[in-house]
Write a protein that holds these residues in place. Structure first.
Motif, mmCIF file in Angstrom:
data_model
loop_
_atom_site.group_PDB
_atom_site.id
_atom_site.type_symbol
_atom_site.label_atom_id
_atom_site.label_comp_id
_atom_site.label_asym_id
_atom_site.label_seq_id
_atom_site.Cartn_x
_atom_site.Cartn_y
_atom_site.Cartn_z
ATOM 1 N N ARG A 65 45.850 49.673 36.819
ATOM 2 C CA ARG A 65 45.028 48.626 35.977
ATOM 3 C C ARG A 65 46.069 47.644 36.697
ATOM 4 N N GLY A 66 46.947 47.574 36.938
ATOM 5 C CA GLY A 66 47.652 46.373 37.469
ATOM 6 C C GLY A 66 49.286 46.315 37.632
ATOM 7 N N ILE A 67 49.390 45.251 37.558
ATOM 8 C CA ILE A 67 51.496 45.632 37.861
ATOM 9 C C ILE A 67 51.645 44.158 37.006
ATOM 10 N N GLU A 68 53.425 44.396 36.863
ATOM 11 C CA GLU A 68 54.400 43.804 35.881
ATOM 12 C C GLU A 68 55.066 43.420 36.942
ATOM 13 N N THR A 69 55.778 41.600 36.806
ATOM 14 C CA THR A 69 56.661 41.501 37.781
ATOM 15 C C THR A 69 57.270 40.824 36.910
ATOM 16 N N GLU A 70 59.119 40.710 37.189
ATOM 17 C CA GLU A 70 60.242 39.587 36.540
ATOM 18 C C GLU A 70 60.639 39.344 37.688
ATOM 19 N N THR A 82 33.827 42.886 44.548
ATOM 20 C CA THR A 82 34.185 41.838 43.106
ATOM 21 C C THR A 82 35.524 41.764 43.632
ATOM 22 N N LEU A 83 35.140 40.113 43.250
ATOM 23 C CA LEU A 83 35.808 38.591 42.636
ATOM 24 C C LEU A 83 35.935 38.479 41.685
ATOM 25 N N GLN A 84 36.109 39.039 40.916
ATOM 26 C CA GLN A 84 36.012 39.032 39.508
ATOM 27 C C GLN A 84 37.158 39.591 39.258
ATOM 28 N N ARG A 85 38.325 38.824 37.688
ATOM 29 C CA ARG A 85 39.015 39.235 37.004
ATOM 30 C C ARG A 85 39.039 40.663 36.504
ATOM 31 N N TRP A 86 39.348 41.110 36.431
ATOM 32 C CA TRP A 86 39.318 42.279 35.261
ATOM 33 C C TRP A 86 40.422 42.496 33.844
ATOM 34 N N ARG A 87 40.341 42.577 32.769
ATOM 35 C CA ARG A 87 41.920 42.591 32.263
ATOM 36 C C ARG A 87 42.291 43.768 31.727
ATOM 37 N N LEU A 88 43.384 43.892 32.066
ATOM 38 C CA LEU A 88 44.350 45.454 31.501
ATOM 39 C C LEU A 88 44.474 46.429 30.874
ATOM 40 N N ASP A 89 43.864 46.165 29.521
ATOM 41 C CA ASP A 89 43.609 46.757 29.111
ATOM 42 C C ASP A 89 42.508 47.202 28.116
ATOM 43 N N ARG A 90 41.851 47.431 29.570
ATOM 44 C CA ARG A 90 40.424 47.452 29.743
ATOM 45 C C ARG A 90 40.244 48.162 31.199
ATOM 46 N N PRO A 91 39.012 49.681 30.752
ATOM 47 C CA PRO A 91 38.576 50.461 31.855
ATOM 48 C C PRO A 91 38.412 48.766 33.142
ATOM 49 N N THR A 92 38.941 49.652 34.170
ATOM 50 C CA THR A 92 38.792 48.848 35.661
ATOM 51 C C THR A 92 37.584 49.095 36.790
ATOM 52 N N PRO A 93 37.120 48.310 37.703
ATOM 53 C CA PRO A 93 36.281 48.722 38.653
ATOM 54 C C PRO A 93 35.999 50.600 38.737
ATOM 55 N N MET A 94 38.189 50.764 39.178
ATOM 56 C CA MET A 94 38.252 52.258 39.948
ATOM 57 C C MET A 94 38.057 52.484 38.963
ATOM 58 N N GLU A 95 38.359 52.819 37.887
ATOM 59 C CA GLU A 95 38.002 53.708 36.942
ATOM 60 C C GLU A 95 36.302 54.186 36.307
ATOM 61 N N ARG A 96 36.297 53.059 36.519
ATOM 62 C CA ARG A 96 34.307 53.212 36.358
ATOM 63 C C ARG A 96 33.444 53.958 37.624
ATOM 64 N N MET A 97 34.278 53.694 39.148
ATOM 65 C CA MET A 97 33.782 54.685 40.104
ATOM 66 C C MET A 97 34.885 55.376 40.653
ATOM 67 N N ARG A 98 35.633 56.659 40.220
ATOM 68 C CA ARG A 98 36.137 56.814 40.910
ATOM 69 C C ARG A 98 36.648 57.451 42.812
ATOM 70 N N ILE A 99 35.384 58.121 42.713
ATOM 71 C CA ILE A 99 35.536 58.729 43.782
ATOM 72 C C ILE A 99 34.347 57.419 44.702
ATOM 73 N N LEU A 100 34.434 56.692 45.569
ATOM 74 C CA LEU A 100 33.590 55.455 46.290
ATOM 75 C C LEU A 100 32.169 56.640 46.913
ATOM 76 N N ASP A 101 31.092 56.231 46.144
ATOM 77 C CA ASP A 101 30.016 57.262 46.496
ATOM 78 C C ASP A 101 29.222 56.420 46.408
ATOM 79 N N PRO A 102 29.094 55.397 47.765
ATOM 80 C CA PRO A 102 27.980 53.820 47.786
ATOM 81 C C PRO A 102 26.675 54.813 47.758
#
Length: 174
Positions: A25-30, A154-174
């Motif tokens: 869903r995302g990365i953490e940096t330090e 998408t250009l939209q940002r997503w929240r890291l504590d909720r499902p992302t576009p990758m989780e809604r469509m795990r295998i791209l089959d447009p």
């Protein structure tokens, strides 16, 4: 393809781990450096990661301020089971392309039938890809809304504590 399993083996041989079927869903940096990857199953602490996001890679990178120009073109393909003989490992003609897979079968594609969905991301990187599209304009046609519907453009940002576009469509089959 033999590439993905070979890369996975190399990562493990170098002491890394490979996580399949677990969306990042995302990365953490330090201090400006990677220190973790946030996944749907929790955070994986690490100093290095391999981005294997396919069509979602550009949108994923944008979430964190990284520019990753990517153009998606849809084309019809089909899979042929192992057993077909007499074909080279790779073949490209004006009408068809064939590529041997790791299992001995082939992936066949119709040449010159690509569709380009006009999406915000395509427009974002237009200056980089329009010259190539113009050279191949006879092989391309306008697409539809599949790139927007599937979420990989998408250009939209997503929240890291909720499902992302990758989780809604795990295998791209447009």
């Amino acid at each position: 393809s033999q590439a993905a399993p070979a890369v996975a083996r190399a990562i493990v041989q170098l002491g890394g781990t490979v996580h399949q079927n677990c969306a990042a869903r995302g990365i953490e940096t330090e201090g400006g450096r990677l220190c973790g990857v946030l996944t749907e199953s929790g955070t994986i602490r690490t100093k290095a990661a391999v981005l294997a996001g396919g069509a979602w890679a550009s949108s994923f990178c944008r979430q964190f301020g990284f520019r990753f120009p990517q153009a998606s073109i849809r084309s019809s393909i089909l899979s042929v089971s192992p057993g077909a003989g007499g074909l080279p490992d790779a073949l490209h003609t004006a009408k068809i392309s064939a590529t041997r897979r790791g299992d001995g079968g082939y992936t066949l594609a119709i040449s010159g039938r690509g569709r380009v969905d006009v999406t915000p991301q395509q427009l974002r990187f237009a200056s980089q890809f329009v010259p190539m599209f113009l050279k191949r304009w006879r092989s391309l046609a306008p697409g539809g809304l599949q790139g927007v519907r599937s979420g990989h453009e998408t250009l939209q940002r997503w929240r890291l504590d909720r499902p992302t576009p990758m989780e809604r469509m795990r295998i791209l089959d447009p």
